[in-house]
Design a protein around this motif. Structure first.
Motif, short mmCIF file in Angstrom:
data_model
loop_
_atom_site.label_atom_id
_atom_site.label_comp_id
_atom_site.label_asym_id
_atom_site.label_seq_id
_atom_site.Cartn_x
_atom_site.Cartn_y
_atom_site.Cartn_z
N PRO A 262 7.48 -0.64 0.71
CA PRO A 262 7.16 -1.02 -0.67
C PRO A 262 6.44 0.06 -1.45
O PRO A 262 6.58 0.14 -2.66
CB PRO A 262 6.28 -2.26 -0.51
CG PRO A 262 5.96 -2.39 0.92
CD PRO A 262 6.85 -1.50 1.71
N MET A 263 5.67 0.88 -0.77
CA MET A 263 4.94 1.90 -1.52
C MET A 263 5.92 2.95 -2.07
O MET A 263 5.86 3.32 -3.24
CB MET A 263 3.92 2.58 -0.62
CG MET A 263 3.02 3.44 -1.43
SD MET A 263 2.67 4.97 -0.65
CE MET A 263 1.75 5.71 -1.94
N LEU A 264 6.82 3.40 -1.21
CA LEU A 264 7.79 4.40 -1.66
C LEU A 264 8.67 3.81 -2.78
O LEU A 264 8.88 4.44 -3.82
CB LEU A 264 8.66 4.85 -0.48
CG LEU A 264 9.69 5.92 -0.79
CD1 LEU A 264 9.03 7.21 -1.27
CD2 LEU A 264 10.56 6.22 0.45
N VAL B 269 7.31 17.07 2.85
CA VAL B 269 6.80 15.80 2.34
C VAL B 269 5.60 15.42 3.21
O VAL B 269 5.76 15.09 4.38
CB VAL B 269 7.88 14.70 2.37
CG1 VAL B 269 7.28 13.37 1.92
CG2 VAL B 269 9.06 15.08 1.49
N VAL B 270 4.42 15.53 2.63
CA VAL B 270 3.20 15.20 3.37
C VAL B 270 3.07 13.68 3.33
O VAL B 270 2.98 13.08 2.25
CB VAL B 270 1.98 15.87 2.71
CG1 VAL B 270 0.72 15.60 3.53
CG2 VAL B 270 2.21 17.36 2.54
N LYS C 197 0.54 5.08 3.02
CA LYS C 197 -0.32 4.82 1.86
C LYS C 197 -0.36 6.02 0.92
O LYS C 197 -1.09 5.99 -0.08
CB LYS C 197 -1.74 4.49 2.34
CG LYS C 197 -1.82 3.22 3.18
CD LYS C 197 -1.48 1.98 2.36
CE LYS C 197 -1.53 0.73 3.22
NZ LYS C 197 -1.14 -0.47 2.46
N GLY C 198 0.36 7.06 1.23
CA GLY C 198 0.40 8.20 0.33
C GLY C 198 1.51 9.16 0.74
O GLY C 198 1.89 9.20 1.91
N PHE C 199 2.08 9.86 -0.23
CA PHE C 199 3.03 10.94 0.09
C PHE C 199 3.01 11.93 -1.06
O PHE C 199 2.76 11.56 -2.21
CB PHE C 199 4.44 10.40 0.33
CG PHE C 199 5.09 9.78 -0.88
CD1 PHE C 199 5.88 10.54 -1.74
CD2 PHE C 199 4.91 8.44 -1.16
CE1 PHE C 199 6.46 9.97 -2.87
CE2 PHE C 199 5.49 7.85 -2.29
CZ PHE C 199 6.26 8.62 -3.14
N THR D 40 -4.34 16.68 -1.45
CA THR D 40 -5.44 15.72 -1.51
C THR D 40 -4.93 14.33 -1.88
O THR D 40 -4.05 14.19 -2.72
CB THR D 40 -6.45 16.18 -2.60
OG1 THR D 40 -6.83 17.51 -2.28
CG2 THR D 40 -7.69 15.33 -2.62
N PHE D 41 -5.48 13.33 -1.24
CA PHE D 41 -5.16 11.93 -1.55
C PHE D 41 -6.46 11.17 -1.80
O PHE D 41 -7.48 11.50 -1.20
CB PHE D 41 -4.48 11.24 -0.35
CG PHE D 41 -3.19 11.88 0.09
CD1 PHE D 41 -1.98 11.47 -0.43
CD2 PHE D 41 -3.19 12.88 1.06
CE1 PHE D 41 -0.78 12.04 -0.01
CE2 PHE D 41 -2.00 13.46 1.49
CZ PHE D 41 -0.80 13.04 0.96
N THR D 42 -6.39 10.15 -2.63
CA THR D 42 -7.55 9.27 -2.80
C THR D 42 -7.16 7.88 -2.32
O THR D 42 -6.15 7.33 -2.76
CB THR D 42 -7.97 9.20 -4.28
OG1 THR D 42 -8.17 10.54 -4.72
CG2 THR D 42 -9.24 8.40 -4.47
#
Ligand code: BGC
Length: 755
Positions: free
Chosen positions: A123-125, A580-581, A600-602, A616-618
């Motif tokens: 769902p996040m992507l 792709v991190v 939760k992040g990319f 960096t991710f928050t």
């Protein structure tokens, strides 16, 4: 005149009329008040616009961009935004005011016939890419229609089956992508799906269309029915479906009657008209004359997106990229006539289509040979074609097989019955691989396939349904003009039976039971430690990447704080490339049933050889929480969480752990005499009671044998979550520990249960 005044001037009949389309694509006009009609058009990856008002002839020639299955593999928000902007401009050129897309339904099963149009199992992507696409289109003054809202994850009985799942599954998986797009990008419209949800048709489901979408998420646009999804016009308006499409003028009368008889409140009808008029005015104000459709320029963008979306699944001995001075055999009819889009409402009348063979011929001269390999109108093996292919493969240095799924196996309107490629494609791969050790397979398919031959070719390139420029894009990647950087937006299981929905798909007796709950795709495979063919997030490059210096800004936080995560990514190979991190959060096993990790992040980053970049991710509450059914809200379970940076959902490169403190005790929990002590102590009142009486309780429990004496000697602590004492309910104590007789337990529970 503002919208409110316009609504006040409409007659009841006009209002009812506005709630259904004029024909297949247009909304109704009210000439007397100068309200024009506006045009909608499919969508999502190209314009399917018709000269006349109904679907009869071919749609006007347009550009077919890569379908959702492919563009999602780019993991690139900026690229999706650019695709949206371009489609927005094309829409302006075609005088289209609302583009019917993007489709962001979750890929629950590889069998869903429409998976090719959707983005991901995650769902996040899906939400991030959907939001970027919507922003792109809408930046051009053209609306979008986020579809299909929601729980429309199969084609079988899509018009009447009821999708049934618990609320947590719904919130975390099937609603989550829609929530993200609505909150980030405010699509001008949302399309209510065909199916029922929990027994009620989506178009009549007030709980979701009004209470959730508008009131909770703050959606400001218009809700349109999927084409033909409204069963009850009155119920639809009452629930929050503002516009029924296509034309349903015959039932406009039902609405008039219902208002006259007091069965439908006129204010509900006014809301629908208000939403429609707001949309019309917004579209008209932003309509642009004189925008040119840049066919060739947009074809070039389609080529770029396709190349950026290809996923290099395997590349033994660095067989790819190909060298132009080698003798190369292209094998398989898809080399000359690629499968590049899916069937149904998204089918584009492409103004041109490129194929890999023609593109390569331009620079390969006599070094390129071809064999058809299989019939396109049959799934059966053709021994002569295979024989010819083997001979051609033997005569070359390298063979490239173009295979996958023919259109007859995958389309809107029906689901696949299995996950196999046709027999003639599978046998061709095996025959050619046994004759030519340097074989590459290029796949054209909209959804995962089983690969019984996976060990045989040295390289596999997943091109998905790459749009009309897929021929050039394939050559760009095969010959190294473009370094592949796509990542799988879905898991490829080894066999269909491994898929978590396998036993329940496609439901029975009109009910689709989502029994696997949140364990969709990698959430299941990773939690079960089950081998897959290729995991979610997987994709190779012609270079290599490494990670170092993972840093968390804190090692302890409360759910109200945010966490900054940074990591260095380095290109350790010899060619510029994109990585792709991927950031996953893995909760330590607590009481709540959860997937082992969730993305939760990319971020997609481009790096020259030897270059390092800091990414960096928050992270905040929503990256650690789950849907708490008791609280009817998102809750963070207090505990340890590991932040992981991975090459895929299966291959974690670096990780670090932190403690997150949640407030999960707060709402919703009903405390009774049978509540285990460890839950009781989550409430401050409960905690105070336990602290005061812990000694007495412990002694009582030892006396009745529920806590061993040795544990007492070892110094059992309040808060020893796993101890025998803490999982006992309060009732055990009040029954067997006379020392607690004086405790006003009823009053205490009453206080704790106060809302
Ligand atoms: C599809 C929608 C599409 C609509 C209009 C429906 O059958 O489900 O995705 O936008 O038709 O063509």
């Amino acid at each position: 005149m503002n919208v409110e005044e316009m609504v006040s001037k409409l007659t009841l009949e006009e209002k009812a009329g506005l709630c259904s389309g004029k024909d297949d694509w247009f909304t109704k006009a009210v000439e007397r008040l100068g309200i024009p009609s506006i045009r909608t058009s499919d969508g999502p990856h190209g314009l399917r616009t018709f000269d006349d008002f109904n679907v009869s002839n071919k749609s006007k020639p347009a550009v077919c961009f890569p379908a959702g299955c492919a563009s999602a593999a780019s993991f690139d928000r900026a690229l999706l935004r650019r695709m949206g902007e371009t489609l927005g401009k094309e829409a302006q050129a075609m005088d289209v005011q609302v583009l019917l897309g993007p489709g962001i339904n979750i890929k629950r099963s590889p069998l869903c016939g429409r998976n090719f149009e959707y983005f991901s199992e995650d769902p996040m992507l899906s939400g991030e890419l959907g939001a970027a696409f919507v922003q792109g289109v809408q930046s051009q003054g053209v609306g979008t229609s986020l579809k299909h809202f929601f729980a429309n994850n199969q084609e079988y009985r899509r018009m009447d089956a009821s999708s049934e799942m618990d609320e947590r599954t719904m919130r975390e998986i099937y609603l989550s992508a829609f929530e993200r797009v609505v909150k980030q990008s405010q699509p001008w419209t949302i399309m209510a799906s065909y199916n029922k949800i929990g027994g009620t048709y989506s178009t009549e489901n007030k709980q979701y269309l009004t209470d959730l979408l508008r009131k909770e998420w703050g959606f400001e646009g218009l809700v349109v029915s999927d084409w033909g999804a409204t069963h009850n016009r009155v119920g639809a308006v009452a629930a929050g479906t503002d516009l029924t499409m296509p034309s349903a003028t015959k039932t406009d009368e039902d609405i008039v009657k219902a208002v006259q008889e007091g069965k439908l409140s006129e204010s509900d009808l006014d809301s629908a008209c208000t939403n429609l008029l707001k949309l019309v005015l917004k579209a008209i104000v932003q309509r642009k004359d004189g925008v040119e459709f840049d066919y060739e320029g947009d074809h070039d963008l389609a080529r770029k997106i396709s190349a950026e979306s290809m996923v290099l699944l395997k590349n033994d001995e660095d067989l790819l990229p190909l060298k132009k001075d080698k003798k190369i055999a292209f094998i398989g009819a898809f080399a000359k006539a690629p499968r590049y889009q899916g069937g149904g409402s998204s089918h584009i009348n492409s103004f041109k289509v490129s194929n890999a063979y023609d593109v390569a011929s331009q620079f390969m001269a006599g070094n390129l040979t071809y064999a058809q390999g299989y019939q396109t109108d049959s799934l059966e093996n053709d021994a002569n074609l295979v024989q010819e292919a083997v001979a051609v493969a033997k005569g070359a240095d390298v063979a490239v097989i173009f295979a996958g799924l023919p259109e007859s196996m995958e389309s809107e309107g029906f689901d696949r019955s299995h996950m196999r490629m046709p027999q003639n494609h599978n046998e061709l791969v095996t025959a050619v691989c046994s004759a030519q050790p340097n074989t590459i397979v290029v796949l054209h398919n909209g959804s995962p396939v089983e690969m019984p031959w996976v060990t045989e070719p040295k390289a596999i390139l997943e091109a998905y349904l790459g749009g009309q420029a897929v021929g050039e894009a394939t050559i760009d990647v095969l010959f190294g003009e473009v370094n592949p950087s796509g990542r799988l937006p879905e898991s490829f299981p080894i066999r269909l039976e491994d898929n978590p929905s396998y036993l329940f798909f496609p439901g029975e007796n009109g009910v689709v039971d989502y029994s696997e709950r949140m364990f969709v795709g990698y959430r299941y495979y990773e939690s079960k430690k089950m081998a897959v063919q290729f995991p979610f997030g997987h994709g190779l490059s012609y270079t290599t990447f490494s990670y170092s210096n993972l840093n968390l800004s804190k090692i302890q936080m409360t759910e109200d704080e945010t966490l900054t995560v940074s990591v260095d990514v380095t290109n350790t190979g010899n060619m510029a490339g994109k990585e792709v991190v991927q950031l996953y959060v893995a909760p330590k096993k607590g009481e709540i049933i959860r997937p082992i990790r969730e993305m939760k992040g990319f971020e997609k980053v481009e790096l020259n050889p030897g270059e390092t970049k800091l990414v960096t991710f928050t992270l905040g509450k929503r990256d650690f929480d789950y849907w708490n059914i008791n609280a009817q809200d998102w809750s963070v379970e207090t505990g340890e969480y590991t932040v992981q940076i991975g090459y895929s959902s299966h291959s974690i490169a670096v990780e670090k752990t932190l403690q997150v403190q949640g407030k999960e005790y707060l709402e919703g929990m009903e405390y009774t005499l049978f509540t285990p002590l460890r839950d009781f102590m989550r409430h401050p009142i409960g905690m105070a009671v336990l602290e005061e009486n812990f000694g007495k309780m412990l002694q009582g429990m030892v006396r009745i044998g529920l806590v061993p004496e040795e544990a007492l000697a070892a110094g059992i602590q309040l808060g020893d979550q796993d101890s025998a004492l803490m999982i006992q309910p309060l009732s055990i104590l009040t029954t067997f520990v006379p020392e607690l007789d004086g405790l006003p337990i009823k009053e205490i529970l009453g206080e704790m249960n106060k809302k």
